[in-house]
Motif scaffolding. Structure first.
Motif, mmCIF file in Angstrom:
data_model
loop_
_atom_site.group_PDB
_atom_site.id
_atom_site.type_symbol
_atom_site.label_atom_id
_atom_site.label_comp_id
_atom_site.label_asym_id
_atom_site.label_seq_id
_atom_site.Cartn_x
_atom_site.Cartn_y
_atom_site.Cartn_z
ATOM 1 N N UNK A 60 46.305 -8.970 9.032
ATOM 2 C CA UNK A 60 44.934 -9.258 8.632
ATOM 3 C C UNK A 60 44.519 -8.394 7.467
ATOM 4 N N UNK A 61 43.322 -7.837 7.525
ATOM 5 C CA UNK A 61 42.836 -6.991 6.438
ATOM 6 C C UNK A 61 43.322 -5.558 6.558
ATOM 7 N N UNK A 62 44.022 -5.234 7.619
ATOM 8 C CA UNK A 62 44.725 -3.969 7.701
ATOM 9 C C UNK A 62 44.138 -2.808 8.447
ATOM 10 N N UNK A 63 43.208 -2.973 9.397
ATOM 11 C CA UNK A 63 42.683 -1.782 10.071
ATOM 12 C C UNK A 63 43.739 -1.043 10.890
ATOM 13 N N UNK A 64 44.613 -1.757 11.574
ATOM 14 C CA UNK A 64 45.678 -1.096 12.337
ATOM 15 C C UNK A 64 46.717 -0.520 11.368
ATOM 16 N N UNK A 65 47.052 -1.277 10.348
ATOM 17 C CA UNK A 65 47.958 -0.821 9.294
ATOM 18 C C UNK A 65 47.479 0.523 8.741
ATOM 19 N N UNK A 66 46.202 0.601 8.377
ATOM 20 C CA UNK A 66 45.637 1.822 7.797
ATOM 21 C C UNK A 66 45.664 2.976 8.787
ATOM 22 N N UNK A 67 45.326 2.710 10.031
ATOM 23 C CA UNK A 67 45.320 3.769 11.046
ATOM 24 C C UNK A 67 46.725 4.322 11.268
ATOM 25 N N UNK A 68 47.723 3.448 11.298
ATOM 26 C CA UNK A 68 49.108 3.899 11.473
ATOM 27 C C UNK A 68 49.577 4.699 10.256
ATOM 28 N N UNK A 69 49.225 4.231 9.070
ATOM 29 C CA UNK A 69 49.573 4.943 7.839
ATOM 30 C C UNK A 69 48.913 6.319 7.836
ATOM 31 N N UNK A 70 47.650 6.386 8.245
ATOM 32 C CA UNK A 70 46.928 7.659 8.281
ATOM 33 C C UNK A 70 47.554 8.637 9.271
ATOM 34 N N UNK A 71 48.259 8.119 10.245
ATOM 35 C CA UNK A 71 48.926 8.966 11.244
ATOM 36 C C UNK A 71 50.354 9.322 10.849
ATOM 37 N N UNK A 72 50.732 8.946 9.626
ATOM 38 C CA UNK A 72 52.025 9.377 9.103
ATOM 39 C C UNK A 72 53.143 8.360 9.173
ATOM 40 N N UNK A 85 44.800 -10.300 3.054
ATOM 41 C CA UNK A 85 45.502 -9.195 2.414
ATOM 42 C C UNK A 85 44.653 -8.575 1.310
ATOM 43 N N UNK A 86 43.899 -9.384 0.590
ATOM 44 C CA UNK A 86 43.024 -8.861 -0.463
ATOM 45 C C UNK A 86 41.848 -8.104 0.122
ATOM 46 N N UNK A 87 41.527 -8.315 1.381
ATOM 47 C CA UNK A 87 40.365 -7.699 1.999
ATOM 48 C C UNK A 87 40.608 -6.337 2.595
ATOM 49 N N UNK A 88 41.760 -5.728 2.315
ATOM 50 C CA UNK A 88 42.053 -4.416 2.900
ATOM 51 C C UNK A 88 40.998 -3.403 2.510
ATOM 52 N N UNK A 89 40.581 -2.637 3.493
ATOM 53 C CA UNK A 89 39.612 -1.573 3.263
ATOM 54 C C UNK A 89 40.335 -0.339 2.744
ATOM 55 N N UNK A 90 39.617 0.542 2.059
ATOM 56 C CA UNK A 90 40.229 1.789 1.595
ATOM 57 C C UNK A 90 40.753 2.612 2.771
ATOM 58 N N UNK A 91 41.704 3.483 2.511
ATOM 59 C CA UNK A 91 42.276 4.329 3.564
ATOM 60 C C UNK A 91 41.171 5.145 4.212
ATOM 61 N N UNK A 92 41.251 5.312 5.517
ATOM 62 C CA UNK A 92 40.271 6.094 6.244
ATOM 63 C C UNK A 92 40.988 6.832 7.367
ATOM 64 N N UNK A 93 40.382 7.814 7.854
ATOM 65 C CA UNK A 93 40.965 8.602 8.927
ATOM 66 C C UNK A 93 40.759 7.881 10.261
#
Length: 95
Positions: A60-72, A85-93
């Motif tokens: 989707x727009x990547x909230x789980x993707x971002x959370x996993x990336x933020x965790x390393x 895919x275009x709707x991805x939000x900026x990286x967040x903690x």
């Protein structure tokens, strides 16, 4: 399927999520089910992901993707909807 028969999945003919991407993204990030139950439960189940390679299929727009990336994690995300895919939000903690 031979390559000449493959059509782009970004066509709204194939994917209605392209037409509703913006609203779906907003709902998915803040809804009671996703933001406060499903996503936190999935993150808890994954444990320490530092340095692991993870495929987020249907991201989707990547909230789980971002959370996993933020965790390393080293995350690869795919989705059939170019609109999502275009709707991805900026990286967040992740909390």
């Amino acid at each position: 399927m031979p390559e000449e028969h493959i059509e782009a999945s970004s066509s709204s003919r194939f994917n209605d999520y392209d037409r509703i991407a913006e609203g779906y993204t907003a709902e998915n990030e803040t809804s009671l089910m996703h933001a406060y139950h499903a996503r936190p439960a999935m993150l808890e189940l994954t444990g320490d992901v530092t340095g692991r390679r993870i495929l987020d299929s249907g991201r989707g727009s990547g909230p789980l993707f971002s959370a996993l990336r933020d965790r390393g994690a080293l995350v690869t995300g795919v989705d059939a909807s170019a609109g999502l895919l275009r709707g991805e939000r900026p990286a967040r903690r992740a909390g």
